[in-house]
Design a protein around this motif. Structure first.
Motif, PDB file in Angstrom:
ATOM      1  N   SER A 183      -8.484   6.363  11.452  1.00 45.56           N
ATOM      2  CA  SER A 183      -8.510   6.366   9.987  1.00 45.56           C
ATOM      3  C   SER A 183      -7.282   7.090   9.438  1.00 45.56           C
ATOM      4  N   ALA A 184      -7.001   8.277   9.979  1.00 46.18           N
ATOM      5  CA  ALA A 184      -5.813   9.028   9.547  1.00 46.18           C
ATOM      6  C   ALA A 184      -4.539   8.273   9.914  1.00 46.18           C
ATOM      7  N   TRP A 185      -4.525   7.673  11.110  1.00 46.76           N
ATOM      8  CA  TRP A 185      -3.328   6.960  11.559  1.00 46.76           C
ATOM      9  C   TRP A 185      -3.044   5.749  10.685  1.00 46.76           C
ATOM     10  N   THR A 186      -4.095   5.095  10.201  1.00 53.00           N
ATOM     11  CA  THR A 186      -3.917   3.974   9.274  1.00 53.00           C
ATOM     12  C   THR A 186      -3.291   4.456   7.972  1.00 53.00           C
ATOM     13  N   ALA A 187      -3.767   5.594   7.451  1.00 52.61           N
ATOM     14  CA  ALA A 187      -3.183   6.154   6.226  1.00 52.61           C
ATOM     15  C   ALA A 187      -1.711   6.499   6.441  1.00 52.61           C
ATOM     16  N   ILE A 188      -1.408   7.118   7.578  1.00 47.52           N
ATOM     17  CA  ILE A 188      -0.024   7.508   7.881  1.00 47.52           C
ATOM     18  C   ILE A 188       0.863   6.271   8.030  1.00 47.52           C
ATOM     19  N   THR A 189       0.350   5.242   8.695  1.00 50.60           N
ATOM     20  CA  THR A 189       1.113   4.005   8.864  1.00 50.60           C
ATOM     21  C   THR A 189       1.419   3.369   7.513  1.00 50.60           C
ATOM     22  N   ALA A 190       0.434   3.323   6.630  1.00 50.46           N
ATOM     23  CA  ALA A 190       0.637   2.752   5.298  1.00 50.46           C
ATOM     24  C   ALA A 190       1.700   3.533   4.527  1.00 50.46           C
ATOM     25  N   ILE A 191       1.636   4.850   4.602  1.00 53.46           N
ATOM     26  CA  ILE A 191       2.600   5.701   3.881  1.00 53.46           C
ATOM     27  C   ILE A 191       4.010   5.489   4.416  1.00 53.46           C
ATOM     28  N   ARG A 192       4.170   5.549   5.717  1.00 48.03           N
ATOM     29  CA  ARG A 192       5.518   5.464   6.299  1.00 48.03           C
ATOM     30  C   ARG A 192       6.108   4.060   6.227  1.00 48.03           C
ATOM     31  N   SER A 193       5.261   3.059   6.055  1.00 47.20           N
ATOM     32  CA  SER A 193       5.780   1.694   5.922  1.00 47.20           C
ATOM     33  C   SER A 193       6.429   1.474   4.566  1.00 47.20           C
TER      34      SER A 193
END
Length: 536
Positions: free
Chosen positions: A444-454
């Motif tokens: 869940s956190a990794w999905t949020a981080i991926t969305a932000i960094r993309s």
């Protein structure tokens, strides 16, 4: 008796009469506070002004206490009937003793993160549940969040750095509204909040929280929330299979179940989206069964067993006289434990039963009150459930080439074990990946981080929050999230498409959860491009 408006009118008339009768009194009052002080001695005036200052200061302090309670810490307030510290912390405050180690690591990582361009992500779950089993699960979830933060900051040089805060809405999320509003207020200023994630219970309060945050433009990445009606919420990244999808995966996995030998047992307690949508799903799954669902109502307090043990004792007697062999259970873990215990004591020992449910059952692996002897081989009772993931899902022979990978899981496993890390990962307490809570919250956190960094550009290392939300539409194909639980590929509604489902069984031997196999909502793994078909 005159109403308030009449009384005020009468009082005003009386005051007017007094003023007409005493012109000098009227003149003295016209001067206001300054005139009122005139004629008093210097000492009297000083005492009066000092008292006024104290009153104003006390009022200001009371206002401050509404935002911060000194006994909790900055940004935290004691609220609710339990007078629990609720609000948002960067790890400085420890919500529960078993979170002490991981909170300290979060604080240390945050102190490093703020030295670079950074954003904040917030994990919002009840941080100190009353039940000890749930507290253990909360620890595992917070560990998963921290491991994702550590991985993003210490194993990558990508920007922005990730600052992690813990948001406690109180037991049963009773204080969700002020905490959600506090998070909304953190979007601007130096916090740069860009996502809330990890939300873990499919209840009415949880849904209200999500709608409040997304309604204010804050992206929310779900944790292990599986209620069907949590799908298609604008602004929600739903990364785990819903109840309906888990049931479809179970059906695909158990192709030989005879619907004529099935029975649904369902809770009718209101305001619980998890049990309500699961009951509807299982009723559809067993369409054609000879008996109507057996129903019970659990108490409003989810930790109160009430008289449900009595209900299940009577229910099991009835089941023994039926053709049922597979029982689909739509209820919370406490009631599932009571039901399994009742089945273990059934008088029809010669009959074999399989109890089937979904991922909420993962709590039972930590429940000492479950009659584990009832699950001994030869006792004729099996508890099988679909869950979000299991450590063996991608590490055993026969794992499919699409939908996930051993390498993606091993990245988390090695991190949790502290392997190959230059900066110390822990101590964060013993990490147990078996029930999937740590894995799911990490993803869940990794999905949020991926969305932000993309959404980062050379000119904007800290993306706008609207850009983070727009990333939801690109998280499929090459933009999928390579989660430790499997690929996370979102459809156009922001919902995970054909996400891997682990089928597991409870066994008496620790760690009590045995992997049975992978299953898929569509009946097969996704294609390499991991893209949903068009809606019809």
């Amino acid at each position: 008796m005159p109403d308030r408006e009449d009384r005020d009118h009468d009082h005003g008339r009386d005051r007017g009469g007094d003023r007409r009768a005493n012109g000098r009194g009227r003149s003295r009052r016209r001067g206001g506070a300054r005139g009122w002080l005139t004629g008093r001695g210097p000492l009297t005036r000083t005492l009066i002004l000092a008292t006024a200052v104290i009153v104003v200061a006390a009022g200001g302090f009371a206002g401050y206490r509404r935002l911060s309670d000194p006994s909790c810490g900055e940004g935290l307030v004691k609220r609710g009937r339990h007078q629990e510290c609720t609000g948002v912390t960067d790890g400085s405050h420890v919500f529960d003793p078993n979170l002490r180690d991981v909170s300290a690591r979060i604080k240390a990582e945050n102190d490093r993160a703020v030295r670079r361009p950074h954003v904040t992500i917030a994990m919002m779950v009840p941080m100190a549940p009353e039940d000890q089993v749930e507290r253990q699960q909360t620890l595992r979830e917070v560990q998963g969040a921290y491991l994702a933060q550590y991985r993003a900051n210490e194993q990558s040089e990508e920007l922005p750095a990730i600052r992690l805060v813990l948001a406690n809405p109180g037991r049963e999320s009773a204080e969700w509204r002020p905490v959600a509003d506090r998070l909304v207020g953190m979007v601007g200023g130096g916090d740069h909040l860009r996502a809330v994630f990890g939300i873990n219970l499919s209840t009415a309060a949880t849904k209200a929280t999500i709608l409040r945050l997304t309604g204010k433009g804050v992206p929310v990445v779900g944790g292990p929330v599986t209620a069907n009606d949590f799908r298609d919420i604008p602004g929600l990244f739903a990364i785990v299979p819903s109840n309906g999808e888990q049931a479809a995966a179970l059906t695909s996995f158990n192709k030989n179940i005879d619907v004529r030998k099935t029975l649904v047992v369902e809770d009718t307690r209101p305001n619980d989206n998890y049990v309500a949508t699961l009951a509807r799903t299982f009723e559809k799954t067993t369409e054609g069964a000879p008996r109507a669902a057996e129903q019970f109502r659990s108490p409003d307090d989810p930790l109160d067993p009430g008289t449900n043990a009595n209900d299940f004792a009577q229910m099991v007697n009835s089941m023994c006289n039926s053709a049922a062999e597979t029982v689909y259970f739509a209820g919370r873990p406490l009631q599932l434990r009571l039901f399994v215990n009742a089945l273990g004591g059934r008088w029809c020992k010669q009959k074999q039963y399989t109890v089937v449910t979904v991922s909420g059952a993962s709590t039972l692996a930590l429940d000492a009150k479950l009659d584990w002897s009832a699950l001994d081989p030869g006792k004729g009772l099996t508890v099988e459930y679909a869950t979000i993931t299991h450590p063996d899902a991608w590490t055993t022979a026969g794992a499919p080439p699409t939908g996930g990978s051993k390498d993606d899981f091993e990245a988390l496993r090695r991190l949790a074990a502290g392997e190959g890390s230059a900066t110390p990962v822990g101590p964060i307490g013993p990490v147990d990946l078996n029930d999937g809570r740590t894995i799911t919250t990490h993803d869940s956190a990794w999905t949020a981080i991926t969305a932000i960094r993309s959404r980062v550009t050379p000119r904007a290392p800290v993306p706008a929050i609207a850009d983070v939300l727009n990333a939801r539409a690109r998280m499929h194909g090459d933009g999928r999230v390579r989660g430790a639980s499997g690929w996370i590929c979102l459809d156009n509604n922001g919902d995970a498409y054909d996400k891997a489902v682990a089928i597991v069984r409870l066994v008496p031997q620790e760690p009590h959860i045995r992997f049975a196999g992978l299953a898929w909502p569509t009946g097969h793994p996704p294609a390499q491009d991991c893209t949903a078909p068009p809606a019809h």
